[in-house]
Design an enzyme around this catalytic site. Structure first.
Site, PDB file in Angstrom:
ATOM      1  N   GLY A  41       0.918  -1.224   0.259  1.00 15.21           N
ATOM      2  CA  GLY A  41       0.081   0.047  -0.025  1.00 15.21           C
ATOM      3  C   GLY A  41       0.997   1.414  -0.184  1.00 15.21           C
ATOM      4  N   ALA A  42       1.849   1.562  -0.768  1.00 17.99           N
ATOM      5  CA  ALA A  42       2.817   2.207  -0.587  1.00 17.99           C
ATOM      6  C   ALA A  42       2.623   3.414  -1.654  1.00 17.99           C
ATOM      7  CB  ALA A  42       4.248   1.703  -1.110  1.00 17.99           C
ATOM      8  N   ASN A  43       1.310   3.469  -2.234  1.00 12.97           N
ATOM      9  CA  ASN A  43       1.083   4.418  -3.463  1.00 12.97           C
ATOM     10  C   ASN A  43       0.293   5.853  -2.551  1.00 12.97           C
ATOM     11  OD1 ASN A  43      -0.950   2.315  -3.113  1.00 12.97           O
ATOM     12  ND2 ASN A  43      -2.153   3.747  -4.293  1.00 12.97           N
ATOM     13  N   SER A  44      -0.165   5.810  -1.425  1.00 10.15           N
ATOM     14  CA  SER A  44      -0.666   6.601  -0.813  1.00 10.15           C
ATOM     15  C   SER A  44      -0.609   6.576   0.876  1.00 10.15           C
ATOM     16  CB  SER A  44      -2.376   6.669  -1.134  1.00 10.15           C
ATOM     17  OG  SER A  44      -3.104   5.287  -0.700  1.00 10.15           O
ATOM     18  N   GLY A  45      -1.066   7.657   1.505  1.00 12.36           N
ATOM     19  CA  GLY A  45      -1.173   7.580   3.005  1.00 12.36           C
ATOM     20  C   GLY A  45       0.330   7.540   3.595  1.00 12.36           C
ATOM     21  N   GLY A  52       1.835   4.615   3.976  1.00  9.80           N
ATOM     22  CA  GLY A  52       2.749   3.671   3.099  1.00  9.80           C
ATOM     23  C   GLY A  52       3.708   4.571   2.157  1.00  9.80           C
ATOM     24  N   SER A  66      -4.457  -0.801  14.471  1.00 10.59           N
ATOM     25  CA  SER A  66      -5.282   0.205  14.682  1.00 10.59           C
ATOM     26  C   SER A  66      -5.707   0.168  16.067  1.00 10.59           C
ATOM     27  CB  SER A  66      -6.459   0.436  13.747  1.00 10.59           C
ATOM     28  OG  SER A  66      -7.470   1.330  14.403  1.00 10.59           O
ATOM     29  N   TYR A  93     -13.952  -4.130  10.450  1.00 15.80           N
ATOM     30  CA  TYR A  93     -12.650  -3.749  10.452  1.00 15.80           C
ATOM     31  C   TYR A  93     -11.884  -3.633  11.773  1.00 15.80           C
ATOM     32  CZ  TYR A  93      -8.933  -0.127  10.280  1.00 15.80           C
ATOM     33  OH  TYR A  93      -7.748   0.490  10.306  1.00 15.80           O
TER      34      TYR A  93
END
Length: 327
Positions: free
Chosen positions: A48-52, A54, A179, A204
């Site tokens: 998930g390194a494309n946003s946020g 990450g 979380s 979640y």
């Protein structure tokens, strides 16, 4: 004053009040500072390194001259993110490699790991960061409830398939992003896949509790095997301004007020990335195993997150669900 403005003020004010009660005003986060070449020669996988978070942690690792493998589902977003973090890192940065990984498909996880094992001599850090939050009821390619499948099962299989390479690359680290919402979950062993009923908030929390139980059980197994060169630790990043909440419906007229509230009370992605960065490279946590951290400090977990019996039961069930052959 029009009715629309009155409604916006009432709804927005209500949301602001709720946000202030749920999330105290954020404290200033001190950004970590490490030697510029601290991660030179190290290979790090970030899901998930494309946003946020990450993307932010990938950028920081790139500045430290790591070889960063961005494991992402959306290739276009990954390409754009890679260009941005390389530009921000300056001329003396590490290397970026983009690989496709869809954690909602176990076949994609297996294909990704096959490529890594074929092409990489070492993996020094695995950061299990990617996640999905309170999405409508959907299923993964293999038919698992989406939040459980992406947040837990996909990373469970990913870690299993890369574990031998991590052992050969020791000292190495596994970092699991959980979380604080784990507190509101439990593991529904009689309906883990939510076939009988679905509550998106509960599911979640269940998946984030599963992350912590996975960390706990993996740490126990590594210790039992006498493996000292691989560590695994979890973290709770806090409330961060990311795309994770894209499935949450906010009334249109209240969105500007909610945005202002998020600026005041939520962490930026860079601030949220500090604890995963700390666990990925700080000498302070060398040899530390099976713990959970928040704001770069060890966090005390609720007993249900360190329940030996539940952790082993979830592990065994997860092995069956992802098709791992057991002895």
């Amino acid at each position: 004053m029009s009715a629309a403005i009155i409604v916006a003020a009432v709804v927005g004010g209500g949301i602001l009040l709720i946000v202030r009660r749920m999330f105290p005003r954020k404290k200033a986060v001190e950004l970590l500072r490490y030697p510029a070449d601290m991660m030179r020669g190290k290979t790090v996988i970030v899901t998930g390194a494309n946003s946020g978070i990450g993307k932010a942690v990938a950028g920081e690792l790139l500045k430290l001259q790591a070889r960063v493998i961005m494991a992402c589902r959306d290739q276009q977003m990954a390409e754009e993110a890679a260009q941005e973090i390389k530009k921000q890192a300056g001329p003396e940065h590490g290397e970026v490699v983009i690989k496709h990984l869809d954690l909602a498909s176990l076949q994609s996880v297996r294909s990704f790991c096959e490529e890594i094992l074929k092409e990489e001599q070492q993996v020094n850090v695995l950061i299990n960061n990617a996640g999905i939050y309170q999405c409508p009821y959907t299923k993964t390619k293999e038919g698992f409830e989406m939040q459980l499948g992406v947040n837990h099962l996909g990373h469970f299989l990913l870690t299993h398939l890369l574990l031998d390479l991590l052992k050969r690359s020791s000292p190495s680290r596994i970092v699991v992003v959980s979380s604080k919402l784990y507190k509101y979950g439990s593991i529904k062993f009689d309906d883990l896949n939510s076939d009988r009923s679905y509550n998106k908030a509960f599911c979640y929390s269940q998946s984030k509790l599963a992350n912590l139980l996975f960390t706990h059980e993996l740490a126990r197994r590594l210790e039992e095997e006498g493996v000292t060169g691989v560590t695994v630790n979890a973290l709770t990043p806090g409330i961060v301004r990311t795309r994770l909440g894209r499935h949450i419906h906010i009334p249109f007229l209240a969105k500007p007020l909610f945005h202002l509230a998020s600026l005041a009370f939520f962490k930026s992605p860079l601030e949220g990335a500090q604890t995963p960065l700390y666990l990925a490279c700080s000498p302070d946590v060398e040899g530390v195993v099976g713990k959970c951290f928040a704001n770069c400090e060890e966090e005390e977990l609720m007993p249900k997150a360190t329940d030996d019996q539940a952790a082993k039961r979830l592990w065994d069930l997860s092995e069956t669900m992802v098709g791992i052959k057991t002895h």
